[in-house]
Design an enzyme around this catalytic site. Structure first.
Site, mmCIF file in Angstrom:
data_model
loop_
_atom_site.group_PDB
_atom_site.id
_atom_site.type_symbol
_atom_site.label_atom_id
_atom_site.label_comp_id
_atom_site.label_asym_id
_atom_site.label_seq_id
_atom_site.Cartn_x
_atom_site.Cartn_y
_atom_site.Cartn_z
ATOM 1 N N LYS A 1 -11.442 -6.005 -7.670
ATOM 2 C CA LYS A 1 -12.654 -5.212 -7.414
ATOM 3 C C LYS A 1 -12.852 -4.256 -8.584
ATOM 4 O O LYS A 1 -11.909 -3.598 -9.015
ATOM 5 C CB LYS A 1 -12.509 -4.413 -6.125
ATOM 6 C CG LYS A 1 -13.745 -3.535 -5.877
ATOM 7 C CD LYS A 1 -13.829 -3.054 -4.460
ATOM 8 C CE LYS A 1 -13.044 -1.782 -4.240
ATOM 9 N NZ LYS A 1 -13.172 -1.302 -2.860
ATOM 10 N N ASP B 1 0.848 -1.196 0.000
ATOM 11 C CA ASP B 1 0.000 0.000 0.000
ATOM 12 C C ASP B 1 0.882 1.244 0.000
ATOM 13 O O ASP B 1 2.033 1.196 0.422
ATOM 14 C CB ASP B 1 -0.904 0.033 1.233
ATOM 15 C CG ASP B 1 -2.113 0.956 1.030
ATOM 16 O OD1 ASP B 1 -3.215 0.429 0.757
ATOM 17 O OD2 ASP B 1 -1.960 2.190 1.126
#
Ligand SMILES: C[S@@+](CC[C@H](N)C(=O)[O-])C[C@H]1O[C@@H](n2cnc3c(N)ncnc32)[C@H](O)[C@@H]1O
Length: 226
Positions: free
Chosen positions: A182, A97
């Site tokens: 996603k 991240d």
């Protein structure tokens, strides 16, 4: 696509679609602290997103004990918490991240603070954790663009981001490995299907109940990398 090209094509798309959008029904008001938020707090998870992964897992058994898993777009780290419960002590997890992810007490979890689109500099960092030349059995991605409120623009950006994740999986996912994506599902949704079909034997679309009502996101499980 390089990140600069991504930004350029994103802007271009926004411009060309400016006059083409239809008037949409007003969505339900956004409640940041909904039931899933409170449930996550109570159960010690770092984010409500965990319940989306949990539903996917309960339906498809995507994660199995001993797996090596890479989670991208991972902070604050609820997916990692949930994955860890299933892989236990023998599998390994790497989270990536832009923001630092608070440390976990377990030694089989490593995190990297990096932009997943700066692929050249990220690669050697991930490689440190690809044990004995192996790749990951599973890559999970909760990737989503910053939303503008325009479905056509947001969905286009979502497709572009997911194409980058597919490229990441080209390098780091094992043959026969699985990938969870996603995606914002709207008119350009078909644009992601070709790149998925080129790389994977099959795919399944699924929208967990934990996705917010107003959201047009859903997940795609890409099975068996070719
Ligand atoms: C919705 S959160 C992910 C939640 C996560 N799945 C969990 O379970 O806790 C989205 C994350 O994407 C990260 N992000 C945004 N752009 C990124 C980039 N280019 N590279 C890596 N991470 C990025 C943000 O820092 C943010 O933490």
């Amino acid at each position: 696509m390089a990140r600069s090209n991504y930004k350029q094509s994103f802007k271009q798309k926004a411009k060309t679609q400016k006059n083409g959008s239809k008037k949409k029904k007003k969505p339900a008001p956004y409640r940041m602290h909904d039931d899933y938020f409170h449930k996550a707090k109570k159960e010690g998870y770092r984010a409500r997103s965990v319940y989306k992964l949990k539903e996917i897992q309960e339906k498809f058994e995507l994660i199995t004990p001993d797996m090596d898993v890479c989670d991208v777009w991972a902070a604050p780290g609820s997916f990692i918490q949930y994955i860890k419960r299933i892989i236990q002590d023998t599998g390994r997890i790497v989270g990536v991240d832009l923001k630092p992810i608070s440390k976990y007490s377990q030694t089989n979890i490593n995190t990297i603070v990096h932009d997943i689109f700066d692929f050249n500099t990220l690669k050697p960092l991930v490689e440190e954790y690809i044990w004995e030349g192996n790749r990951f059995d599973l890559i999970t991605s909760d990737i989503a663009p910053n939303t503008t409120g325009r479905k056509d623009i947001d969905q286009y950006a979502s497709v572009e981001l997911n194409i980058e994740v597919l490229k990441f999986s080209d390098v780091f996912l094992k043959k026969w490995g699985n990938l969870l994506l996603k995606i914002f599902k709207w008119e350009d949704f078909g644009d992601i299907i070709g790149p998925i079909k080129n790389r994977f034997e099959k795919f399944t679309e699924y929208k967990p109940l934990a996705c917010r009502d107003r959201s047009f996101e859903e997940y795609i499980i890409c099975w068996n990398k070719k």
